[in-house]
Scaffold this active site. Sequence first.
Site, PDB file in Angstrom:
ATOM      1  N   LYS A   1     -13.069  -2.165  18.101  1.00  0.00           N
ATOM      2  CA  LYS A   1     -11.713  -2.647  18.423  1.00  0.00           C
ATOM      3  C   LYS A   1     -11.305  -2.295  19.855  1.00  0.00           C
ATOM      4  O   LYS A   1     -10.146  -2.470  20.224  1.00  0.00           O
ATOM      5  CB  LYS A   1     -10.709  -2.087  17.408  1.00  0.00           C
ATOM      6  CG  LYS A   1     -11.002  -2.519  15.962  1.00  0.00           C
ATOM      7  CD  LYS A   1      -9.847  -2.214  15.019  1.00  0.00           C
ATOM      8  CE  LYS A   1     -10.224  -2.518  13.572  1.00  0.00           C
ATOM      9  NZ  LYS A   1      -9.074  -2.558  12.669  1.00  0.00           N
TER      10      LYS A   1
ATOM     11  N   LYS B   1       9.212 -17.198  -9.519  1.00  0.00           N
ATOM     12  CA  LYS B   1       8.509 -16.067 -10.134  1.00  0.00           C
ATOM     13  C   LYS B   1       7.394 -16.596 -11.047  1.00  0.00           C
ATOM     14  O   LYS B   1       7.652 -17.460 -11.896  1.00  0.00           O
ATOM     15  CB  LYS B   1       9.503 -15.236 -10.939  1.00  0.00           C
ATOM     16  CG  LYS B   1       8.907 -13.967 -11.472  1.00  0.00           C
ATOM     17  CD  LYS B   1       9.915 -13.178 -12.289  1.00  0.00           C
ATOM     18  CE  LYS B   1       9.192 -12.073 -13.035  1.00  0.00           C
ATOM     19  NZ  LYS B   1      10.015 -11.478 -14.072  1.00  0.00           N
TER      20      LYS B   1
ATOM     21  N   ASP C   1      -4.945  -6.042   4.797  1.00  0.00           N
ATOM     22  CA  ASP C   1      -6.032  -6.877   5.334  1.00  0.00           C
ATOM     23  C   ASP C   1      -5.971  -8.297   4.787  1.00  0.00           C
ATOM     24  O   ASP C   1      -6.486  -9.221   5.398  1.00  0.00           O
ATOM     25  CB  ASP C   1      -7.394  -6.255   4.986  1.00  0.00           C
ATOM     26  CG  ASP C   1      -7.604  -4.964   5.772  1.00  0.00           C
ATOM     27  OD1 ASP C   1      -7.157  -4.916   6.932  1.00  0.00           O
ATOM     28  OD2 ASP C   1      -8.182  -4.005   5.222  1.00  0.00           O
TER      29      ASP C   1
ATOM     30  N   PHE D   1      -5.712   4.051  13.931  1.00  0.00           N
ATOM     31  CA  PHE D   1      -5.866   4.985  12.821  1.00  0.00           C
ATOM     32  C   PHE D   1      -6.896   4.419  11.856  1.00  0.00           C
ATOM     33  O   PHE D   1      -7.005   3.198  11.709  1.00  0.00           O
ATOM     34  CB  PHE D   1      -4.525   5.185  12.089  1.00  0.00           C
ATOM     35  CG  PHE D   1      -3.658   6.240  12.731  1.00  0.00           C
ATOM     36  CD1 PHE D   1      -3.166   6.070  14.018  1.00  0.00           C
ATOM     37  CD2 PHE D   1      -3.346   7.414  12.046  1.00  0.00           C
ATOM     38  CE1 PHE D   1      -2.384   7.045  14.619  1.00  0.00           C
ATOM     39  CE2 PHE D   1      -2.554   8.397  12.634  1.00  0.00           C
ATOM     40  CZ  PHE D   1      -2.073   8.213  13.918  1.00  0.00           C
TER      41      PHE D   1
ATOM     42  N   LYS E   1     -15.079   1.713  14.316  1.00  0.00           N
ATOM     43  CA  LYS E   1     -13.843   0.967  14.632  1.00  0.00           C
ATOM     44  C   LYS E   1     -13.377   1.231  16.055  1.00  0.00           C
ATOM     45  O   LYS E   1     -12.845   0.345  16.715  1.00  0.00           O
ATOM     46  CB  LYS E   1     -12.726   1.359  13.655  1.00  0.00           C
ATOM     47  CG  LYS E   1     -12.915   0.718  12.306  1.00  0.00           C
ATOM     48  CD  LYS E   1     -11.924   1.214  11.286  1.00  0.00           C
ATOM     49  CE  LYS E   1     -12.383   0.749   9.911  1.00  0.00           C
ATOM     50  NZ  LYS E   1     -11.622   1.328   8.832  1.00  0.00           N
TER      51      LYS E   1
ATOM     52  N   ASN F   1       0.851  -1.200   0.000  1.00  0.00           N
ATOM     53  CA  ASN F   1       0.000   0.000   0.000  1.00  0.00           C
ATOM     54  C   ASN F   1       0.878   1.239   0.000  1.00  0.00           C
ATOM     55  O   ASN F   1       2.111   1.146   0.039  1.00  0.00           O
ATOM     56  CB  ASN F   1      -0.972  -0.044   1.184  1.00  0.00           C
ATOM     57  CG  ASN F   1      -0.247  -0.092   2.503  1.00  0.00           C
ATOM     58  OD1 ASN F   1       0.444   0.853   2.864  1.00  0.00           O
ATOM     59  ND2 ASN F   1      -0.363  -1.211   3.221  1.00  0.00           N
TER      60      ASN F   1
HETATM   61  O1  C5P Z   1     -10.213  -1.790  10.093  1.00  0.00           O
HETATM   62  P1  C5P Z   1      -9.125  -0.935   9.552  1.00  0.00           P
HETATM   63  O2  C5P Z   1      -8.053  -1.709   8.849  1.00  0.00           O
HETATM   64  O3  C5P Z   1      -9.550   0.220   8.766  1.00  0.00           O
HETATM   65  O4  C5P Z   1      -8.461  -0.314  10.901  1.00  0.00           O
HETATM   66  C1  C5P Z   1      -7.348   0.506  10.838  1.00  0.00           C
HETATM   67  C2  C5P Z   1      -6.554   0.360  12.111  1.00  0.00           C
HETATM   68  O5  C5P Z   1      -6.388  -1.030  12.417  1.00  0.00           O
HETATM   69  C3  C5P Z   1      -5.160   0.916  11.981  1.00  0.00           C
HETATM   70  O6  C5P Z   1      -4.749   1.441  13.243  1.00  0.00           O
HETATM   71  C4  C5P Z   1      -4.327  -0.288  11.581  1.00  0.00           C
HETATM   72  O7  C5P Z   1      -2.985  -0.141  12.000  1.00  0.00           O
HETATM   73  C5  C5P Z   1      -5.027  -1.419  12.304  1.00  0.00           C
HETATM   74  N1  C5P Z   1      -5.009  -2.711  11.595  1.00  0.00           N
HETATM   75  C6  C5P Z   1      -4.462  -3.819  12.205  1.00  0.00           C
HETATM   76  N2  C5P Z   1      -4.455  -5.035  11.566  1.00  0.00           N
HETATM   77  C7  C5P Z   1      -5.006  -5.157  10.354  1.00  0.00           C
HETATM   78  C8  C5P Z   1      -5.587  -4.058   9.726  1.00  0.00           C
HETATM   79  C9  C5P Z   1      -5.569  -2.841  10.370  1.00  0.00           C
HETATM   80  O8  C5P Z   1      -3.962  -3.702  13.318  1.00  0.00           O
HETATM   81  N3  C5P Z   1      -4.991  -6.338   9.758  1.00  0.00           N
END
Ligand code: C5P
Length: 411
Positions: free
Chosen positions: A345, A291, A281, A327, A341, A215
């Site tokens: 979370k 490759k 994600d 974030f 979130k 990303n």
């Molecule tokens: O649900 P989302 O990915 O938008 O949430 C963003 C937050 O969750 C960020 O603080 C990111 O660092 C964290 N995050 C995480 N593990 C993931 C995806 C996002 O800790 N797999």
Amino acid sequence: MKELKPLNGKTIILGVSGGIAAYKACDLASGLRQMGASVHVVLTSNAKEFVSPLTFQTLTRNPVHCEQFEALGEWRPEHIELAQKADLLLVAPATANVIAKLATGICDDLLTTIVMASRAKIMLAPAMNPNMFEHPATQHNLNILENRYRYEIIPPDFGEVACGDFGQGKMASLDVILTSITSMMFTGPMLSGRHILVTGGGTREAIDPVRFIGNRSSGKMGIAMADAAYARGADVTLVSTVGVERPYPVILVETAQDMQEAVEGEFDSCDALVMTAAVSDFRPLAFSAHKIKKTESEDIVLELTKNPDILDLLGRMKQNDQVIIGFAAESESVMVHAAEKLARKNLDAIVGNDITVPDIGFGSDDNAVVILTADGGKENLPRMPKRAIAEHLCDLLDELFQAKNAVAVSK
Ligand code: C5P
């Protein structure tokens, strides 16, 4: 708005002694000025052989001082005048000779006289040939200075030095010196004694030995956050996909699973986790050891599987006295998604930003964010440098720690 220049209002005397690393002092002078400091350079006569006073005068926009017996513009001798207005005396590079003089109290030139006449903090960044650095005389002198009130020594790095020798003697990197200075100069609410765990950067999930899913995260927000917390005296650990030289531990990771392992390893001992990282994600279900070749068919199908949500997992493990800030980078309904979130979370606060706004966010030095807290608070921060956002978050951490303490005491 927050102070954007962490050294605003500070007067720094930069003493440059005569080693080849004197050329690096030019960047240091410029960096300090850009951080808001008024920089006054003092060159030893040997340093003038390596760099010209004019270079420093142009970079700092202040006169450069070299001679102990310059004609006086004011009634006060110059070394007293300079020494008394300084908040910090930085000697970079500090040669074995200058270190020896300072350890024994010899002041036979302007720089050493100023150091003796000042009550300011003194920071030394030694740089010399590794044999000179290791010499018992230099080590003895550094030991004397280390134990002397007001002195801080930034050890030199290992590597190849200008004369071709290998060993410890390269002046510490500018990043390390500048981070140490902002830490030394900080006067706002402190985070001393707190262990702050920060994540940063964007994870990469390998498809094959060449390709990955990634990303646009640059890691700048994580570095700004870690630097700001370090400047307030916190014990900082940065877990990042972007390597940086810092005076605090930086754990370099690549994938979401690496990041999970590193963060879980540190989480129990931390007082706060600030999760700025953009964690992928999904990752490819299978990694191809070779490759992947172009095929006859126009399309290939890449199967993905979900990565662990680190924040979600740690939100469940969070102790009552721990703080977690997440974030949320969103492309629509920032407030709604961020608030969802925050609750789901089990976070103490979340920093939401709209990634569709041009020129800010990913890769930029600036961002504009909204901070939501679990107690219903909301703060909109207009566009500002990521470091300024980090300063807000440090203030917030301080408030959240105090609130948690108050609850613990009242129980
Ligand atoms: O649900 P989302 O990915 O938008 O949430 C963003 C937050 O969750 C960020 O603080 C990111 O660092 C964290 N995050 C995480 N593990 C993931 C995806 C996002 O800790 N797999």
